[in-house]
Enzyme design. Structure first.
Site, mmCIF file in Angstrom:
data_model
loop_
_atom_site.group_PDB
_atom_site.id
_atom_site.type_symbol
_atom_site.label_atom_id
_atom_site.label_comp_id
_atom_site.label_asym_id
_atom_site.label_seq_id
_atom_site.Cartn_x
_atom_site.Cartn_y
_atom_site.Cartn_z
ATOM 1 N N TYR A 54 0.749 -1.292 0.021
ATOM 2 C CA TYR A 54 0.144 0.026 0.039
ATOM 3 C C TYR A 54 0.903 1.278 -0.139
ATOM 4 O O TYR A 54 1.886 1.415 0.820
ATOM 5 C CB TYR A 54 -0.948 0.155 1.291
ATOM 6 C CG TYR A 54 -1.653 1.476 1.303
ATOM 7 C CD1 TYR A 54 -2.860 1.813 0.525
ATOM 8 C CD2 TYR A 54 -1.134 2.339 2.179
ATOM 9 C CE1 TYR A 54 -3.326 2.861 0.542
ATOM 10 C CE2 TYR A 54 -1.926 3.695 2.351
ATOM 11 C CZ TYR A 54 -2.982 3.653 1.444
ATOM 12 O OH TYR A 54 -3.698 5.148 1.558
ATOM 13 N N HIS A 84 -4.085 16.494 -3.283
ATOM 14 C CA HIS A 84 -4.352 16.257 -2.049
ATOM 15 C C HIS A 84 -4.712 17.878 -1.450
ATOM 16 O O HIS A 84 -4.859 18.113 -0.392
ATOM 17 C CB HIS A 84 -3.637 15.639 -1.139
ATOM 18 C CG HIS A 84 -3.970 14.069 -1.260
ATOM 19 N ND1 HIS A 84 -4.289 13.478 -2.366
ATOM 20 C CD2 HIS A 84 -4.243 13.113 -0.143
ATOM 21 C CE1 HIS A 84 -4.475 12.222 -2.348
ATOM 22 N NE2 HIS A 84 -4.523 12.286 -0.825
ATOM 23 N N ASN A 196 1.236 12.154 5.380
ATOM 24 C CA ASN A 196 0.242 11.088 5.968
ATOM 25 C C ASN A 196 0.640 11.213 7.603
ATOM 26 O O ASN A 196 1.678 10.359 8.078
ATOM 27 C CB ASN A 196 0.570 9.719 5.598
ATOM 28 C CG ASN A 196 -0.797 8.654 5.766
ATOM 29 O OD1 ASN A 196 -0.417 7.542 5.909
ATOM 30 N ND2 ASN A 196 -1.864 9.316 6.150
ATOM 31 N N TYR A 279 -17.402 32.278 45.866
ATOM 32 C CA TYR A 279 -16.799 31.206 45.102
ATOM 33 C C TYR A 279 -15.744 31.562 44.066
ATOM 34 O O TYR A 279 -14.866 30.933 44.009
ATOM 35 C CB TYR A 279 -17.838 30.277 44.196
ATOM 36 C CG TYR A 279 -18.759 29.541 45.000
ATOM 37 C CD1 TYR A 279 -18.736 29.633 46.374
ATOM 38 C CD2 TYR A 279 -19.592 28.485 44.326
ATOM 39 C CE1 TYR A 279 -19.670 28.868 47.043
ATOM 40 C CE2 TYR A 279 -20.395 27.517 44.957
ATOM 41 C CZ TYR A 279 -20.397 27.735 46.552
ATOM 42 O OH TYR A 279 -21.243 27.245 47.258
ATOM 43 N N ARG A 282 -12.984 32.359 46.680
ATOM 44 C CA ARG A 282 -12.813 31.385 47.540
ATOM 45 C C ARG A 282 -12.436 29.993 46.790
ATOM 46 O O ARG A 282 -11.463 29.214 47.339
ATOM 47 C CB ARG A 282 -13.993 30.929 48.390
ATOM 48 C CG ARG A 282 -13.788 30.023 49.527
ATOM 49 C CD ARG A 282 -14.836 29.858 50.650
ATOM 50 N NE ARG A 282 -16.222 30.303 50.317
ATOM 51 C CZ ARG A 282 -17.103 29.871 50.461
ATOM 52 N NH1 ARG A 282 -17.474 28.712 50.806
ATOM 53 N NH2 ARG A 282 -18.299 30.679 50.002
ATOM 54 N N PHE A 327 -2.075 7.152 11.906
ATOM 55 C CA PHE A 327 -2.117 8.653 11.392
ATOM 56 C C PHE A 327 -3.646 9.169 11.980
ATOM 57 O O PHE A 327 -3.940 10.306 11.889
ATOM 58 C CB PHE A 327 -2.534 8.476 9.845
ATOM 59 C CG PHE A 327 -3.521 7.478 9.643
ATOM 60 C CD1 PHE A 327 -4.748 7.547 9.679
ATOM 61 C CD2 PHE A 327 -3.124 6.359 8.987
ATOM 62 C CE1 PHE A 327 -5.892 6.671 9.421
ATOM 63 C CE2 PHE A 327 -3.945 5.420 8.626
ATOM 64 C CZ PHE A 327 -5.410 5.452 8.797
ATOM 65 N N GLU A 412 -12.488 5.180 4.629
ATOM 66 C CA GLU A 412 -11.769 5.838 5.874
ATOM 67 C C GLU A 412 -13.117 6.234 6.398
ATOM 68 O O GLU A 412 -13.532 7.532 6.380
ATOM 69 C CB GLU A 412 -10.836 6.992 5.298
ATOM 70 C CG GLU A 412 -9.466 6.398 4.697
ATOM 71 C CD GLU A 412 -8.809 7.658 3.936
ATOM 72 O OE1 GLU A 412 -9.059 8.481 4.016
ATOM 73 O OE2 GLU A 412 -7.809 6.855 3.143
#
Length: 507
Positions: A54, A84, A196, A279, A282, A327, A412
């Site tokens: 791959y 990409h 990646n 608060y 404190r 990844f 994916e």
């Protein structure tokens, strides 16, 4: 010469900040060079033997079942980067881009990626010579890593895209030529090795963590000033209170508060003026402390990720090439959502302290901390602005990591949205910084209405820095200019550095 040596294992947050913000140079460790060369030989063997692996001899994502010939390996890697690079929005600032490049180089130097030493050295040379790719902020799902933004990082390496060089935005080839850096011809797996990974979310988040650490310190300083301005009760910070509920952040905050106000004649003892405080005074140790614990947890996760291999596939030390899921940004996505929530809470309690400072019904000070109220509005609208910021933070604090949209034809089918989480946490932190700056200004204004004042050892240093840069507001003036100045004193760390000369503030 200021340098940071990278080997994939020992990069610290301080070193990341030094490279990103201070222009430190990067040097590749000799041992890392050998590991890179070793893993590259495995890639070359796979290509030579026409093995089906791959990302080396196949397509990507859903195209993983498409076998690529030796002749097409270079085209495959170049096409990967071109296709990409589809990010959107304003570009990351230079410091983030440098952090991204450093983290990717550090991950590659671990020797599990199969990249050539030449390509890795080119990336490092770009850092050192100041060739900063233009990387859009939006477009990453956070799995398979930060594909789109990292592709923009790679474009100038192959003579494409855009980069900033010496203050000028140029096309990628011109930027590389002017810097004297030869272009790279990507070969088998190199495009994938460069994009990646989780380095964009980690870079944004790591720099945000660095800012958050400063925010933790500043929140203690601002609250200590407010304690004095409101004549708060210090008994709530005594060690015997916190040793019986020993959360580290809580104990640390209580210690910081006592150290900051040490020597003050404004803070009071229980029963001296009132029995107990609200608060927001404190419970400072419990609230700030919880954020300290959360942010320190995120810091631990970030340091792991900064020194991890987040590729797919990974080339193991024994020569196996394994498709896994390193990844996937989920560890960072959850962490950065947590970071944003922890920072937002610092802003929430700070804004409520601002209200206690300016609301005459809650204190013994002039309404809205100004003389001739009515003619002057004083700090009235500063609380509005702070309230708007903390309200915006409540929207931003919604976790990104609970969302997932399948991609690549359902190959994916679960993604992290970690880069969105990192960007949101960064924005929350910037908003909180402004809120804390507002509290510091208001507290100093309130203190000036007190008589015979002796401030604590730490708070006096903070007060001095403020008053050296900002005068008492006698009557209404353009408020954002003062707020901008005070915010800058926090951003450039002038205030915290002066305080820490006399009191070390723990986080």
């Amino acid at each position: 010469m200021n340098t940071v040596i990278i080997d994939g294992n020992g990069l610290t947050l301080d070193q990341l900040v030094a490279v990103a913000k201070q222009g430190y140079k990067v040097v590749l460790h000799e041992g890392a060079q050998k590991r890179v060369e070793k893993s590259r030989k495995i890639v070359e063997r796979i290509v030579k033997n026409d093995e089906v692996v791959y990302g080396i001899t196949t397509g990507f994502g859903k195209f993983s079942d498409v076998v690529i010939t030796q002749n097409d390996c270079k085209t495959l890697q170049k096409n990967l980067i071109l296709s990409h690079a589809c990010g959107y929005g304003k570009s990351f600032p230079t410091e983030v881009v440098r952090a991204i490049m450093l983290l990717r180089a550090n991950a590659l130097s671990k020797g599990y990626s199969g990249i050539t030493l030449n390509a890795l050295n080119t990336l490092i040379e770009m850092i050192n010579k100041g060739v900063h790719p233009i990387i859009p902020e939006k477009g990453s799902l956070g799995a398979s890593g930060d594909l789109a933004p990292l592709a923009h990082m790679v474009l100038p390496m192959i003579g494409e895209g855009e980069a900033e060089y010496k203050g000028e935005i140029l096309n990628g080839k011109d930027a590389m030529d002017r810097a004297g850096i030869p272009l790279v011809e990507l070969t088998a797996k190199e495009g994938l090795a460069l994009i990646n990974g989780t380095q964009v979310m980690t870079a944004v988040g790591a720099l945000a963590v660095d800012e958050a650490i400063q925010l933790l310190k500043l929140a203690d300083v601002s609250s200590a000033l407010t304690m004095e301005a409101l004549r708060g009760i210090k008994d709530a910070f005594y060690p015997e209170v916190h040793s019986i509920r020993p959360h580290k952040g809580q104990m640390t905050t209580a210690e910081n508060m006592l150290n900051l106000v040490e020597g003050s004649n404004l803070v009071t003892n229980q029963g001296e003026l009132r029995v107990q405080d609200a608060y927001t005074l404190r419970c400072i140790p419990q609230v700030h402390g919880a954020s300290k614990d959360a942010i320190n947890y995120v810091l631990e996760r970030v340091l792991i990720e900064m020194n991890s291999a987040t590729d797919n596939p990974v080339i193991t030390e024994n020569g196996n090439v394994i498709s896994g899921g390193n990844f996937h940004g989920q560890p960072m996505a959850l962490s950065f959502d947590f970071l944003g929530i922890a920072a937002a809470e610092l802003g929430n309690i700070s804004e409520r302290r601002i209200e206690r400072l300016i609301n005459y019904q809650l204190n013994d000070l002039p309404a809205f901390l100004v003389k001739k109220g009515g003619l002057n509005s004083g700090f009235m609208i500063t609380q509005y602005a702070a309230a708007a910021l903390v309200s915006e933070n409540k929207v931003l604090a919604h976790p990104a990591s609970v969302d997932s949209i399948p991609s690549s034809a359902n190959q994916e089918d679960h993604v992290s949205m970690g880069t969105i989480a990192a960007r949101k946490s960064r924005d929350i932190i910037e908003n909180v910084k402004r809120v804390i700056a507002t509290e510091i200004m208001a507290a100093c204004q309130a203190i000036d209405f007190r008589e015979n004042v002796k401030l604590g050892i730490g708070t006096s240093a903070a007060y001095r820095v403020v008053r050296e840069n900002l005068s008492f507001i006698e009557e209404d003036r353009i408020m954002y200019k003062d707020l901008d100045k005070c915010t800058e004193l926090l951003s450039n760390r002038t205030l915290i550095n002066e305080v820490e000369k006399v009191v070390k503030i723990k986080y």
